[in-house]
Design a protein around this motif. Structure first.
Motif, PDB file in Angstrom:
ATOM      1  N   TYR A 127     -11.178  -6.695  -6.087  1.00 37.95           N
ATOM      2  CA  TYR A 127     -11.781  -5.384  -6.315  1.00 37.95           C
ATOM      3  C   TYR A 127     -12.948  -5.102  -5.380  1.00 37.95           C
ATOM      4  CZ  TYR A 127     -15.522  -7.815  -8.843  1.00 37.95           C
ATOM      5  OH  TYR A 127     -16.564  -8.624  -9.184  1.00 37.95           O
ATOM      6  N   LEU A 130     -12.167  -3.087  -2.225  1.00 33.82           N
ATOM      7  CA  LEU A 130     -12.049  -1.640  -2.372  1.00 33.82           C
ATOM      8  C   LEU A 130     -13.408  -0.984  -2.584  1.00 33.82           C
ATOM      9  CD1 LEU A 130      -8.798  -1.333  -4.522  1.00 33.82           C
ATOM     10  CD2 LEU A 130      -9.076  -1.453  -2.046  1.00 33.82           C
ATOM     11  N   LEU A 190     -15.232   0.893  -8.661  1.00 32.49           N
ATOM     12  CA  LEU A 190     -13.935   1.207  -9.248  1.00 32.49           C
ATOM     13  C   LEU A 190     -13.995   1.387 -10.759  1.00 32.49           C
ATOM     14  CD1 LEU A 190     -11.536  -1.248  -7.387  1.00 32.49           C
ATOM     15  CD2 LEU A 190     -11.473   1.238  -7.292  1.00 32.49           C
ATOM     16  N   LEU A 193      -7.779   1.427 -11.242  1.00 30.68           N
ATOM     17  CA  LEU A 193      -6.882   1.054 -10.152  1.00 30.68           C
ATOM     18  C   LEU A 193      -5.491   0.988 -10.754  1.00 30.68           C
ATOM     19  CD1 LEU A 193      -6.728   0.193  -7.128  1.00 30.68           C
ATOM     20  CD2 LEU A 193      -6.719  -2.173  -7.958  1.00 30.68           C
ATOM     21  N   ALA A 209      -6.731   4.143  -6.403  1.00 34.45           N
ATOM     22  CA  ALA A 209      -8.049   3.717  -6.874  1.00 34.45           C
ATOM     23  C   ALA A 209      -8.870   4.932  -7.258  1.00 34.45           C
ATOM     24  CB  ALA A 209      -8.765   2.926  -5.778  1.00 34.45           C
ATOM     25  N   GLN A 211     -12.703   6.419  -8.548  1.00 41.28           N
ATOM     26  CA  GLN A 211     -14.143   6.204  -8.675  1.00 41.28           C
ATOM     27  C   GLN A 211     -14.816   7.495  -9.117  1.00 41.28           C
ATOM     28  OE1 GLN A 211     -13.872   4.263  -4.516  1.00 41.28           O
ATOM     29  NE2 GLN A 211     -15.872   3.625  -5.291  1.00 41.28           N
TER      30      GLN A 211
END
Length: 250
Positions: A127, A130, A190, A193, A209, A211
């Motif tokens: 993670y 990302l 995140l 996902l 993903a 956010q």
């Protein structure tokens, strides 16, 4: 016990020796020998009724030999860890996707994807990769506007907050719609996902993903960033970015 009709007791006992609490379990071939394996997500807790999970580990029990292969995840712990199986690296073998919640108002999650082909754990995704993919900055403009800038690729997006509730708008704008001073915003790590199917077949997956874009407080939802990724040349590569209000994603 879930799936107990299909899992021999000795299989579960082999896992519980090292990890007394089983958080999730699946059955599928993840080693590539065309025989279903037993996949567990297990670890420790302070007590049987505790909800915080520690030492979270993937266990794969080979469906032919009962040999156990394990991989402890590189984080202290979290809540509600779950498994999902699907082919992410396009080798026609199920990979193991793990989701863990951090808890708290930020709704932040931790994610890992591993291949266990030939009983060798290989990390496909962490993670942190990302979260570090892009550098974002947030600024506010008059008339209830927000500028979301991706500094990494020099791309700018605009949000219109005029339909947000008055309580939120009053934090950031005067009654005339002018921006107040000393404002700040952020794109959180995140929060989601999600596997998405690809045209290759029902067991082949890419990722999206998600956010949250927030203001002064993490509960001040300004919008959402979604990044679409596919596995290519040994890593997950973004191929589309979408920025908008929550209503744009309903």
């Amino acid at each position: 016990m879930f799936l107990e009709a299909y899992i021999p007791p000795q299989i579960e006992l082999a896992v519980e020796v090292d990890a007394p609490y089983i958080f999730d379990r699946k059955i599928a071939d993840v080693t590539g020998d065309q025989v279903d394996d037993f996949i567990y997500l297990a670890g420790n807790k302070k007590s049987s009724d505790a909800i915080y999970q520690e030492d979270i580990t993937i266990f794969v029990v080979d469906g032919v030999t009962s040999e156990v292969t394990e991989k402890t995840l590189d984080l202290n712990g979290g809540y509600g860890s779950t498994l999902f199986l699907g082919d992410f690296n396009q080798d026609d073998i199920n990979d193991i996707y793990v989701s863990i919640s951090s808890g708290g108002s930020g709704n932040i999650h931790y994610y890992y994807i591993y291949s266990f082909k030939d009983k060798k754990p290989v990390q496909l995704l962490d993670y942190n990769d990302l979260n570090d993919l892009y550098d974002w900055s947030i600024s506010f403009t008059n008339n209830y506007g927000v500028i979301v800038k991706n500094n990494t690729i020099n791309q700018t997006y605009k949000l219109d907050l005029s339909t947000k509730d008055k309580e939120l708008l009053d934090k950031y704008y005067t009654p005339e719609g002018k921006v107040k001073e000393n404002l700040r915003g952020d794109v959180l790590p995140l929060g989601g996902l999600y596997p998405i199917m690809t045209p290759r077949g029902q067991d082949a997956y890419s990722l999206v993903a998600s956010q949250r874009i927030v203001g002064i407080a993490t509960v001040d939802n300004l919008g959402i960033v979604e990044v679409y990724l596919t596995y290519q040349d040994g890593k997950f590569v973004p191929y589309q970015i979408v920025v908008g209000n929550e209503t744009d994603f309903e």
